[in-house]
Design a protein around this motif. Structure first.
Motif, short mmCIF file in Angstrom:
data_model
loop_
_atom_site.label_atom_id
_atom_site.label_comp_id
_atom_site.label_asym_id
_atom_site.label_seq_id
_atom_site.Cartn_x
_atom_site.Cartn_y
_atom_site.Cartn_z
N ASP A 47 36.60 49.09 34.21
CA ASP A 47 36.76 47.98 35.15
C ASP A 47 35.43 47.65 35.82
N ASP A 51 33.16 44.07 35.41
CA ASP A 51 33.12 43.24 36.62
C ASP A 51 31.73 42.62 36.76
N TYR A 54 29.82 43.52 40.07
CA TYR A 54 29.57 44.94 40.39
C TYR A 54 28.07 45.22 40.35
#
Length: 92
Positions: A47, A51, A54
């Motif tokens: 994840d 992203d 991020y």
């Protein structure tokens, strides 16, 4: 072959399919429960990597100590500290 015979064969195939699918579902649930910590860490990493917002530099790491805690130390001090100490034992 009568209508009753072919109908029983069809029901047997459906029953076998339902049992196989139920076994796969139970196996999947068992693996999810058994490997939960590892799977959670892996999914979290996936994840984060997917992203676009991020930034690893924004993480609050628990490591708060400076890389060089003593500004007056030198690499020579480290070598002397880690050097083996001589002993007065005699090997025969």
């Amino acid at each position: 072959m009568s209508f009753q015979t072919s109908r029983k064969e069809g029901m047997g195939a459906i029953t076998t399919s339902v049992i196989a699918i139920a076994a796969l579902v139970l196996g999947w649930i068992t693996m999810e429960i058994a490997c939960k910590p590892c799977l959670d860490k892996g999914r979290e990493a996936i994840d984060r990597s997917l992203d676009p917002n991020y930034d690893p530099d924004d993480d609050n790491n628990s490591i708060q100590a400076p890389l060089n805690p003593n500004p007056n130390s030198s690499p020579d001090d480290v070598k002397e500290h880690n050097a083996p100490t001589p002993t007065n034992t005699k090997i025969v």
